[in-house]
Design a protein around this motif. Structure first.
Motif, PDB file in Angstrom:
ATOM      1  N   ASP A  36       1.024  -1.051   0.114  1.00  0.00           N
ATOM      2  CA  ASP A  36       0.140  -0.081  -0.010  1.00  0.00           C
ATOM      3  C   ASP A  36       0.924   1.130  -0.104  1.00  0.00           C
ATOM      4  OD1 ASP A  36      -2.050   1.796   0.153  1.00  0.00           O
ATOM      5  OD2 ASP A  36      -2.460   1.634   2.319  1.00  0.00           O
ATOM      6  N   THR A  37       1.383   1.688  -1.290  1.00  0.00           N
ATOM      7  CA  THR A  37       2.284   2.582  -1.155  1.00  0.00           C
ATOM      8  C   THR A  37       2.031   3.816  -2.226  1.00  0.00           C
ATOM      9  OG1 THR A  37       3.191   1.660  -3.493  1.00  0.00           O
ATOM     10  CG2 THR A  37       3.966   0.810  -1.260  1.00  0.00           C
ATOM     11  N   LYS A  38       2.746   4.875  -2.035  1.00  0.00           N
ATOM     12  CA  LYS A  38       2.830   5.948  -3.086  1.00  0.00           C
ATOM     13  C   LYS A  38       4.096   6.261  -3.190  1.00  0.00           C
ATOM     14  CE  LYS A  38       2.444   9.905   0.325  1.00  0.00           C
ATOM     15  NZ  LYS A  38       1.577  11.185   0.484  1.00  0.00           N
ATOM     16  N   GLY A  39       4.527   6.853  -4.546  1.00  0.00           N
ATOM     17  CA  GLY A  39       5.787   6.993  -4.790  1.00  0.00           C
ATOM     18  C   GLY A  39       6.136   7.925  -5.963  1.00  0.00           C
ATOM     19  N   LEU A  85       8.141  -3.816  -6.671  1.00  0.00           N
ATOM     20  CA  LEU A  85       7.857  -2.180  -6.671  1.00  0.00           C
ATOM     21  C   LEU A  85       8.648  -1.462  -7.453  1.00  0.00           C
ATOM     22  CD1 LEU A  85       6.993  -1.175  -3.156  1.00  0.00           C
ATOM     23  CD2 LEU A  85       5.564  -1.418  -4.979  1.00  0.00           C
ATOM     24  N   VAL A  86      10.191  -1.741  -7.615  1.00  0.00           N
ATOM     25  CA  VAL A  86      10.946  -1.329  -8.470  1.00  0.00           C
ATOM     26  C   VAL A  86      11.609  -2.309  -9.390  1.00  0.00           C
ATOM     27  CG1 VAL A  86      13.166  -0.059  -8.662  1.00  0.00           C
ATOM     28  CG2 VAL A  86      11.499   0.492  -6.690  1.00  0.00           C
ATOM     29  N   THR A  87      11.307  -2.214 -10.685  1.00  0.00           N
ATOM     30  CA  THR A  87      11.883  -3.072 -11.839  1.00  0.00           C
ATOM     31  C   THR A  87      12.229  -1.958 -12.864  1.00  0.00           C
ATOM     32  OG1 THR A  87       9.690  -3.389 -12.712  1.00  0.00           O
ATOM     33  CG2 THR A  87      10.480  -5.014 -11.338  1.00  0.00           C
ATOM     34  N   ASN A  88      12.994  -2.723 -13.906  1.00  0.00           N
ATOM     35  CA  ASN A  88      13.441  -1.617 -14.983  1.00  0.00           C
ATOM     36  C   ASN A  88      13.416  -2.432 -16.200  1.00  0.00           C
ATOM     37  OD1 ASN A  88      14.203   0.973 -16.185  1.00  0.00           O
ATOM     38  ND2 ASN A  88      16.402   0.195 -16.074  1.00  0.00           N
ATOM     39  N   PRO A  89      12.613  -1.948 -17.353  1.00  0.00           N
ATOM     40  CA  PRO A  89      11.567  -0.788 -17.124  1.00  0.00           C
ATOM     41  C   PRO A  89      10.552  -0.896 -15.939  1.00  0.00           C
ATOM     42  CG  PRO A  89      11.665  -1.773 -19.357  1.00  0.00           C
ATOM     43  CD  PRO A  89      12.353  -3.044 -18.462  1.00  0.00           C
ATOM     44  N   PHE A  90      10.343   0.405 -15.438  1.00  0.00           N
ATOM     45  CA  PHE A  90       9.181   0.645 -14.717  1.00  0.00           C
ATOM     46  C   PHE A  90       7.899   0.564 -15.151  1.00  0.00           C
ATOM     47  CE2 PHE A  90       6.875   2.992 -11.623  1.00  0.00           C
ATOM     48  CZ  PHE A  90       7.171   2.533 -10.496  1.00  0.00           C
ATOM     49  N   ARG A  91       7.117  -0.392 -14.831  1.00  0.00           N
ATOM     50  CA  ARG A  91       5.905  -0.377 -15.505  1.00  0.00           C
ATOM     51  C   ARG A  91       4.775   0.172 -14.502  1.00  0.00           C
ATOM     52  NH1 ARG A  91       8.725  -5.094 -16.675  1.00  0.00           N
ATOM     53  NH2 ARG A  91       8.896  -5.424 -18.880  1.00  0.00           N
ATOM     54  N   PHE A  92       3.518   0.770 -15.173  1.00  0.00           N
ATOM     55  CA  PHE A  92       2.463   1.433 -14.578  1.00  0.00           C
ATOM     56  C   PHE A  92       1.313   1.326 -15.365  1.00  0.00           C
ATOM     57  CE2 PHE A  92       4.767   4.713 -16.934  1.00  0.00           C
ATOM     58  CZ  PHE A  92       3.811   5.229 -17.385  1.00  0.00           C
ATOM     59  N   TYR A 115       2.916   7.810  -8.360  1.00  0.00           N
ATOM     60  CA  TYR A 115       2.121   6.580  -8.657  1.00  0.00           C
ATOM     61  C   TYR A 115       1.678   6.091  -7.299  1.00  0.00           C
ATOM     62  CZ  TYR A 115       6.326   4.172  -7.407  1.00  0.00           C
ATOM     63  OH  TYR A 115       7.533   3.730  -6.671  1.00  0.00           O
ATOM     64  N   LYS A 116       0.675   5.184  -7.341  1.00  0.00           N
ATOM     65  CA  LYS A 116       0.273   4.595  -5.874  1.00  0.00           C
ATOM     66  C   LYS A 116       0.142   3.111  -6.244  1.00  0.00           C
ATOM     67  CE  LYS A 116      -4.564   5.565  -6.510  1.00  0.00           C
ATOM     68  NZ  LYS A 116      -5.897   6.488  -5.951  1.00  0.00           N
ATOM     69  N   THR A 117      -0.149   2.440  -5.248  1.00  0.00           N
ATOM     70  CA  THR A 117      -0.777   1.036  -5.195  1.00  0.00           C
ATOM     71  C   THR A 117      -1.555   0.938  -3.596  1.00  0.00           C
ATOM     72  OG1 THR A 117       1.173   0.226  -4.085  1.00  0.00           O
ATOM     73  CG2 THR A 117       1.104   0.178  -6.503  1.00  0.00           C
ATOM     74  N   PRO A 118      -2.756   0.119  -3.700  1.00  0.00           N
ATOM     75  CA  PRO A 118      -2.948  -0.691  -4.768  1.00  0.00           C
ATOM     76  C   PRO A 118      -3.857   0.129  -5.976  1.00  0.00           C
ATOM     77  CG  PRO A 118      -4.584  -0.674  -2.877  1.00  0.00           C
ATOM     78  CD  PRO A 118      -3.297   0.075  -2.294  1.00  0.00           C
ATOM     79  N   ARG A 119      -4.040  -0.591  -7.161  1.00  0.00           N
ATOM     80  CA  ARG A 119      -4.764   0.368  -7.959  1.00  0.00           C
ATOM     81  C   ARG A 119      -6.254   0.086  -7.818  1.00  0.00           C
ATOM     82  NH1 ARG A 119      -2.641  -4.023 -12.364  1.00  0.00           N
ATOM     83  NH2 ARG A 119      -3.291  -5.187 -10.668  1.00  0.00           N
TER      84      ARG A 119
END
Length: 254
Positions: A36-39, A85-92, A115-119
């Motif tokens: 449950d994040t924002k970033g 939460l962090v990959t590259n490419p960063f997907r959203f 961005y945030k989660t959950p969607r």
């Protein structure tokens, strides 16, 4: 003495107590894994398109990809962050009505996404875990309120090493469901696929890192490596940020 399933009443009471402790522990463990994040993430916007691999035909199932930092290569993170939460490419994911035209115009540019989660429910057909909230260009002329901040490390975990890394901040995350609320990812050096993940437990450092990310400035990050219990990703240490210093536009990083 009354027996049920070959257990005495005292035995049943002990078993009930053990089950209660086990269930509470399982609940606590599972809640620590809830994302449950924002970033914020920074890099080159490389792709926008439709993501309908689940075949639900939902109009909101659109996705984008961000190549983190500068001239970066792909990686998958299994470090001390919540997985994926962090990959590259960063997907959203994003809602087509709100963002598609804007994203189309920004393809190829260095951008910052919030961005945030959950969607939201309308984006559940998208395979990425992050939901786009806002997007804008990296502002290299952005005035910074300060260029150096020394923060606090509040953990009592023993220090095993310390050091300084130079590069760009690519991700800053606040996770509401973990004891350590703040995470940061940094691209080491001027470009490439070397990234390092950090933990922050200082609110001011968290906001200072966001300002550096939005401006796309190179920074020096001072850290303390602390010994911790092995976590679910198999790591025994964590890197805690103690200090961030804007390093100036040098070493070919403009």
């Amino acid at each position: 003495m009354i027996r049920i399933w070959n257990l005495s009443i005292p035995g049943i009471l002990v078993l009930s107590l053990m089950l209660g402790v086990a269930l509470n522990a399982a609940t606590a463990f599972s809640s620590s894994l809830i994302i449950d994040t924002k970033g914020f993430a920074s890099g080159q916007l490389s792709r926008v398109g439709r993501d309908d691999r689940f075949g639900r035909g939902m109009s909101g199932a659109h996705a984008g990809e961000l190549l983190l930092g500068h001239e970066s290569a792909s990686f998958i993170s299994f470090g001390s962050l919540p997985q994926n939460l962090v990959t590259n490419p960063f997907r959203f994911c994003f809602d087509e009505d709100d963002f598609y035209d804007v994203l189309d115009e920004l393809i190829g540019y260095d951008v910052v996404i919030e961005y945030k989660t959950p969607r939201s429910n309308t984006l559940l057909a998208c395979s990425a875990v992050n939901e786009l909230v806002d997007i804008h260009l990296v502002d290299k002329n952005r005035p910074l309120p300060q260029t150096h901040l020394i923060g606090d490390i509040r953990t009592f975990e023993p220090e095993v090493s310390y050091g300084v890394e130079f590069g760009r901040i690519t991700n800053v995350i606040k996770n509401k469901n973990l004891a350590r609320n703040y995470f940061m990812t940094m691209q080491i050096g001027a470009n490439g696929d070397k990234f390092r993940h950090f933990v922050m437990d200082d609110h001011d450092l968290y906001h200072f890192a966001i300002e550096g990310l939005k401006a796309g400035v190179p920074v020096k990050v001072h850290y303390s490596e602390r010994l911790a219990n092995r976590n679910i990703f198999g790591h025994r240490t964590r890197l805690f940020v103690s200090e961030i210093e804007v390093a100036g536009r040098q070493a070919g990083m403009d």
